[in-house]
Scaffold this active site. Structure first.
Site, PDB file in Angstrom:
ATOM      1  N   ASN A  11       0.883  -1.172   0.000  1.00 38.92           N
ATOM      2  CA  ASN A  11       0.000   0.000   0.000  1.00 38.92           C
ATOM      3  C   ASN A  11       0.919   1.220   0.000  1.00 38.92           C
ATOM      4  O   ASN A  11       1.474   1.587   1.034  1.00 38.92           O
ATOM      5  CB  ASN A  11      -0.880  -0.039   1.245  1.00 38.92           C
ATOM      6  CG  ASN A  11      -1.850   1.130   1.302  1.00 38.92           C
ATOM      7  OD1 ASN A  11      -1.797   2.040   0.466  1.00 38.92           O
ATOM      8  ND2 ASN A  11      -2.719   1.123   2.289  1.00 38.92           N
ATOM      9  N   ARG A  64      -2.534  -2.185  -3.456  1.00 40.30           N
ATOM     10  CA  ARG A  64      -3.751  -1.398  -3.275  1.00 40.30           C
ATOM     11  C   ARG A  64      -3.634  -0.197  -4.214  1.00 40.30           C
ATOM     12  O   ARG A  64      -2.666   0.562  -4.132  1.00 40.30           O
ATOM     13  CB  ARG A  64      -3.859  -0.916  -1.836  1.00 40.30           C
ATOM     14  CG  ARG A  64      -5.036  -0.015  -1.645  1.00 40.30           C
ATOM     15  CD  ARG A  64      -5.082   0.590  -0.261  1.00 40.30           C
ATOM     16  NE  ARG A  64      -6.231   1.460  -0.174  1.00 40.30           N
ATOM     17  CZ  ARG A  64      -6.276   2.567   0.554  1.00 40.30           C
ATOM     18  NH1 ARG A  64      -5.242   2.920   1.279  1.00 40.30           N
ATOM     19  NH2 ARG A  64      -7.359   3.312   0.572  1.00 40.30           N
ATOM     20  N   HIS A  93     -12.666   2.972  -0.086  1.00 40.26           N
ATOM     21  CA  HIS A  93     -12.703   1.999   1.022  1.00 40.26           C
ATOM     22  C   HIS A  93     -13.450   0.730   0.600  1.00 40.26           C
ATOM     23  O   HIS A  93     -13.962  -0.007   1.464  1.00 40.26           O
ATOM     24  CB  HIS A  93     -13.445   2.548   2.267  1.00 40.26           C
ATOM     25  CG  HIS A  93     -12.725   3.624   3.012  1.00 40.26           C
ATOM     26  ND1 HIS A  93     -13.394   4.644   3.653  1.00 40.26           N
ATOM     27  CD2 HIS A  93     -11.408   3.826   3.253  1.00 40.26           C
ATOM     28  CE1 HIS A  93     -12.517   5.435   4.247  1.00 40.26           C
ATOM     29  NE2 HIS A  93     -11.298   4.962   4.014  1.00 40.26           N
ATOM     30  N   ARG A 122     -10.784  16.023   6.979  1.00 39.88           N
ATOM     31  CA  ARG A 122     -11.564  16.415   5.788  1.00 39.88           C
ATOM     32  C   ARG A 122     -12.965  16.844   6.190  1.00 39.88           C
ATOM     33  O   ARG A 122     -13.545  16.269   7.105  1.00 39.88           O
ATOM     34  CB  ARG A 122     -11.670  15.229   4.813  1.00 39.88           C
ATOM     35  CG  ARG A 122     -10.375  14.939   4.087  1.00 39.88           C
ATOM     36  CD  ARG A 122     -10.485  13.691   3.225  1.00 39.88           C
ATOM     37  NE  ARG A 122      -9.446  12.745   3.584  1.00 39.88           N
ATOM     38  CZ  ARG A 122      -9.478  11.453   3.302  1.00 39.88           C
ATOM     39  NH1 ARG A 122     -10.493  10.929   2.647  1.00 39.88           N
ATOM     40  NH2 ARG A 122      -8.494  10.664   3.675  1.00 39.88           N
ATOM     41  N   GLU A 163      -8.095  -5.274   5.094  1.00 37.05           N
ATOM     42  CA  GLU A 163      -8.010  -5.052   3.648  1.00 37.05           C
ATOM     43  C   GLU A 163      -6.850  -5.833   3.043  1.00 37.05           C
ATOM     44  O   GLU A 163      -6.919  -6.285   1.905  1.00 37.05           O
ATOM     45  CB  GLU A 163      -7.829  -3.550   3.372  1.00 37.05           C
ATOM     46  CG  GLU A 163      -9.096  -2.746   3.655  1.00 37.05           C
ATOM     47  CD  GLU A 163      -8.812  -1.311   4.032  1.00 37.05           C
ATOM     48  OE1 GLU A 163      -8.324  -1.075   5.163  1.00 37.05           O
ATOM     49  OE2 GLU A 163      -9.060  -0.409   3.219  1.00 37.05           O
TER      50      GLU A 163
END
Ligand code: ADP
Length: 425
Positions: free
Chosen positions: A24, A109, A198, A259, A407
């Site tokens: 990742n 990823r 996601h 965010r 993940e």
């Protein structure tokens, strides 16, 4: 139902089974793990960070006993301190540990696959070009992912490289969910639509919950909330994503660590025209200075905010409380809105660092959702943290599950399945 689902520990025989190196890659970091795809056993994992600066370092945790001890190694990296140097250091450790020959593929990823990729994909020159073109839609992420792919091709030239896209699970959304109320030409000519992110996590927790309730995933209907530094909510119908809160970029949707999530787009014009912000300042404001951090003026970290909120003598206690209240309310509102995307609801799922660990945040959210027949069980909620999974509501309530996401395991599994299917065909 409670289930501790302890992390698998590798045995000597498992280390000789083929493993997938999961990568990742961010702009200044590389997270990696070596995973045995069938069992999900992590043989080795780690993180290279502060890349492209002289502080660059790599931490590698080996989960196999070597000389009677499980080693954690921390190395500083040498100039040019880049992703390639980090991966070369990882390769030397894998060689020393005699693990390099176990690796059957590298699974990456990749954040944005646009409308091109709804499935795991074997990387070749065309795929790399498409990932590069999609950097228009994910300028912060796809170039970094591509750097990781190039560095791994250099470090492991004979291994197949597989891309697993964060957007892939959401490619099942219908038009009415992914189109914005903008002129159609902007979608047709520029790809402006909701993609969602996601996806690997939402898919994994839906699949794990389906197993817990003993129902085929294709017959399950969930709303899943991935709450970490980035946060998103997804409506899952018959095991497929039918709507999700993040949009063309990961900025839309619920409020996050730094965010904004949804805001009135008119605020942007106001900031430019009346307050004198530049586009770069607005990008930084919305992506890095807002959310929990912006509202509290203190931190984007949920733990810090909870501790500060509970310490009433702290001068920023009220600010921390306010930021967490807004965070939870906005998430509950999006969860409730997704009942419009479903005709049945088996339950709600919490995952991600906050969803898996913060009993306070879960309680606030679930208490807002009593109209949907969610009633939290305080005892189960407190007990289901730190990797424990299970239902945190009363027996008469609609269930609400806490599931630890993984993940990396999905990336390893899907990479391995792709290799098996391509070698069989
Ligand atoms: P990322 O999106 O970067 O993968 P994570 O999923 O690790 O992030 O989530 C990070 C968030 O989880 C942080 O806000 C952190 O404070 C929160 N978190 C982790 N542990 C706890 C805890 N015990 N209680 C409350 N929040 C927690």
């Amino acid at each position: 139902m409670q289930n501790t689902m302890a992390k698998q520990q590798p045995s000597a025989t498992q280390t000789s089974v083929g493993a997938i190196l999961v990568i990742n890659c961010g702009s200044s970091s590389v997270k990696f793990s070596l995973i045995q795809p069938e069992s999900g056993t992590t043989l080795l994992s780690g993180l290279a960070e502060c890349l492209l600066t002289p502080l660059a370092c790599i931490k590698i945790q080996c989960n196999i006993e070597i000389d009677d001890k499980k080693a954690t190694e921390l190395h500083t990296l040498t100039a040019p301190y880049d992703h390639q140097v980090a991966l070369n250091s990882l390769v030397s450790t894998l060689v020393q540990l005699n693990l390099v020959n176990n690796i059957i593929a590298v699974g990456h990823r990749v954040v944005h696959g646009g409308e091109h990729y709804a499935q795991p994909t074997l990387i070749n020159a065309n795929v790399k070009e498409t990932i590069d073109n999609l950097a228009k839609l994910a300028p912060l992420h796809n170039p970094a992912n591509l750097t990781g792919i190039n560095a791994c091709q250099e470090a492991f030239p004979t291994l197949p490289q597989v891309a697993i896209f964060d957007t892939a699970f959401h490619q099942s959304m219908p038009e009415k969910a992914y189109l914005y109320g903008l002129p159609m030409a902007l979608y047709q000519d520029h790809g402006i639509r909701r993609y969602g992110f996601h996806g690997t996590s939402h898919y994994f927790v839906a699949r794990e919950t389906a197993k817990l309730i003993n129902k085929p995933l294709e017959q399950c209907h969930f709303i899943s909330a991935h709450l970490g530094n980035g946060c998103s909510v997804t409506a899952i119908k018959n095991g497929q994503s039918v709507d999700t809160s993040m949009g063309m970029t990961p900025l839309e949707g619920v409020m996050m660590g730094t965010r904004t999530g949804d805001i009135d787009a008119g605020i942007i014009f106001h900031l430019v025209e009346q307050v004198g912000y530049s586009i770069d300042q607005i990008k930084t404001l919305l992506n890095k200075k807002s959310g929990l951090l912006g509202l509290s003026g203190l931190s984007n970290d949920c733990r810090t905010l909870e501790t500060t909120m509970l310490d009433k003598s702290h001068p920023q206690s009220a600010h921390a409380q306010l930021a967490l209240n807004v965070f939870c309310y906005r998430i509950a509102k999006v969860i409730a809105s997704f009942s419009a995307s479903l005709t049945e609801l088996d339950g709600l799922i919490f995952t991600g660092g906050i969803g898996e660990n913060s009993a306070w945040v879960r309680k606030e959210i679930v208490n807002q959702l009593s109209l949907l027949n969610f009633q939290l069980c305080e005892e189960k909620n407190q007990a289901t943290r730190f990797g424990k999974v299970g239902n945190i509501t009363h027996n008469t309530s609609r269930p609400c599950w806490v599931i630890a996401t993984n993940e990396e395991w999905v990336i390893a599994e899907q990479s391995s399945q792709l290799l098996t299917s391509t070698s069989a065909s």
